[in-house]
Design an enzyme around this catalytic site. Structure first.
Site, short mmCIF file in Angstrom:
data_model
loop_
_atom_site.label_atom_id
_atom_site.label_comp_id
_atom_site.label_asym_id
_atom_site.label_seq_id
_atom_site.Cartn_x
_atom_site.Cartn_y
_atom_site.Cartn_z
N LYS A 18 17.66 -35.39 10.28
CA LYS A 18 16.19 -35.30 10.33
C LYS A 18 15.53 -36.33 9.42
CE LYS A 18 15.88 -30.98 8.97
NZ LYS A 18 17.28 -30.57 8.76
N ARG A 93 10.35 -23.91 8.78
CA ARG A 93 11.73 -23.45 8.70
C ARG A 93 11.84 -21.94 8.94
NH1 ARG A 93 14.02 -27.66 5.28
NH2 ARG A 93 16.23 -27.33 4.94
N ARG A 132 26.77 -37.72 2.20
CA ARG A 132 25.43 -38.30 2.09
C ARG A 132 25.12 -38.80 0.67
NH1 ARG A 132 20.30 -34.99 4.17
NH2 ARG A 132 20.88 -33.46 2.58
N ARG A 165 22.98 -35.52 -3.81
CA ARG A 165 22.14 -34.35 -4.08
C ARG A 165 22.97 -33.17 -4.55
NH1 ARG A 165 18.16 -33.30 0.87
NH2 ARG A 165 19.03 -31.23 0.64
N ARG A 176 23.29 -23.15 3.06
CA ARG A 176 22.15 -23.76 3.76
C ARG A 176 22.31 -23.62 5.27
NH1 ARG A 176 22.75 -29.38 1.31
NH2 ARG A 176 21.20 -30.05 2.83
P1 ADP Z 1 18.23 -30.09 4.44
O1 ADP Z 1 17.38 -29.96 5.66
O2 ADP Z 1 19.27 -31.15 4.57
O3 ADP Z 1 18.78 -28.78 3.95
P2 ADP Z 1 15.88 -30.46 2.73
O4 ADP Z 1 15.69 -31.53 1.74
O5 ADP Z 1 14.98 -30.40 3.92
O6 ADP Z 1 17.39 -30.61 3.21
O7 ADP Z 1 15.81 -29.02 2.01
C1 ADP Z 1 16.49 -28.74 0.81
C2 ADP Z 1 16.10 -27.35 0.31
O8 ADP Z 1 14.70 -27.28 0.05
C3 ADP Z 1 16.37 -26.20 1.29
O9 ADP Z 1 17.69 -25.73 1.20
C4 ADP Z 1 15.33 -25.17 0.80
O10 ADP Z 1 15.77 -24.48 -0.35
C5 ADP Z 1 14.15 -26.02 0.38
N1 ADP Z 1 13.16 -26.18 1.48
C6 ADP Z 1 12.83 -27.34 2.10
N2 ADP Z 1 11.90 -27.15 3.06
C7 ADP Z 1 11.63 -25.81 3.05
C8 ADP Z 1 10.77 -24.99 3.82
N3 ADP Z 1 10.00 -25.47 4.80
N4 ADP Z 1 10.76 -23.64 3.54
C9 ADP Z 1 11.52 -23.13 2.58
N5 ADP Z 1 12.37 -23.86 1.82
C10 ADP Z 1 12.42 -25.19 2.04
#
Ligand code: ADP
Length: 224
Positions: A18, A93, A132, A165, A176
């Site tokens: 993404k 999400r 990554r 990360r 996750r």
């Molecule tokens: P990925 O999609 O690879 O898990 P992100 O950087 O999008 O990585 O998200 C990392 C973390 O940030 C998630 O595991 C969550 O804890 C938090 N997070 C990100 N976006 C949201 C969201 N829309 N709602 C709730 N938590 C979020």
């Protein structure tokens, strides 16, 4: 090209690509790339109140509460650079976030929402996520297995340091992925029912994925 004022959403599990695709689409259509993960990490780095709430949850691979994320997103969408639309990566999400996004889009008079559903096999996700590496300055994304930088640990584009990360470890990745299955996957049905969902084969190479997304957004294929 999406007409003015449209929301583009990339929906898919962690590791689906993404972030990479959102960067490219944002550049191609001159739209801001909004990553809730990056916004939350920025809050953690600045040690804000929001960051202090998010940090332990993110370290465990759990989602941050909806009300916090929604407030953060609404503040961002209200900025003038979003008036022509935006590309979302990592939001919505949960079903509650999707409902709220609909409300926000009505409030700010955004048109149709395009949801690109990035479909990938689970086995590939672990390899993509453990490998990554992300550039500290510009957020450019590499993978030590599939897309290594020319010089180890250094970004090809801006020479800054590449970081791993802290939630890209096997244990947190499993969490996750479980959170995705439980809370985010139902959004595919939600947007399919609204005829806003376009499936994208995200197993292909990054350039091919970008081309399929561009085809959809250029209107060659109307979203179904
Ligand atoms: P990925 O999609 O690879 O898990 P992100 O950087 O999008 O990585 O998200 C990392 C973390 O940030 C998630 O595991 C969550 O804890 C938090 N997070 C990100 N976006 C949201 C969201 N829309 N709602 C709730 N938590 C979020």
């Amino acid at each position: 090209m999406p007409r003015l004022g449209h929301a583009v959403i990339l929906l898919g599990p962690p590791g689906a690509g993404k972030g990479t695709q959102a960067q490219r689409i944002a550049e191609r259509y001159h739209l801001p790339h909004l990553s809730t993960g990056d916004m939350l990490r920025d809050n953690i780095q600045r040690d804000t109140e929001l960051g202090r709430i998010a940090k332990p949850l993110m370290e465990r691979g759990e989602l941050v509460p909806d009300d916090i994320v929604i407030r953060m997103v609404e503040d961002r969408i209200a900025q003038p650079d979003c008036r022509n639309g935006f590309v979302f990566d990592g939001f919505p999400r949960t079903l509650a976030q999707a409902d709220d996004l609909e409300r926000i889009c009505e409030k700010y008079k955004f048109g149709v929402t395009f949801v690109l559903h990035m479909v990938v096999d689970k086995d590939l996700l672990m390899r993509r996520l453990t490998g990554r590496r992300i550039c500290k300055a510009g957020g450019h994304i590499y993978n030590v297995y599939d897309r290594p930088p020319k010089q180890e640990g250094i970004c090809d584009l801006d020479g800054s340091e590449l970081i791993h990360r802290p939630d890209d470890t096997e244990r947190v990745i499993s969490e996750r992925l479980a959170a995705y299955e439980r809370q985010t996957r139902p959004l595919a049905d939600y947007y399919r029912a609204r005829k806003q969902l376009s499936p994208v084969d995200a197993m292909a190479g990054a350039d091919d994925v970008t081309s399929s997304i561009a085809k959809i957004l250029d209107g060659v294929e109307a979203p179904r």
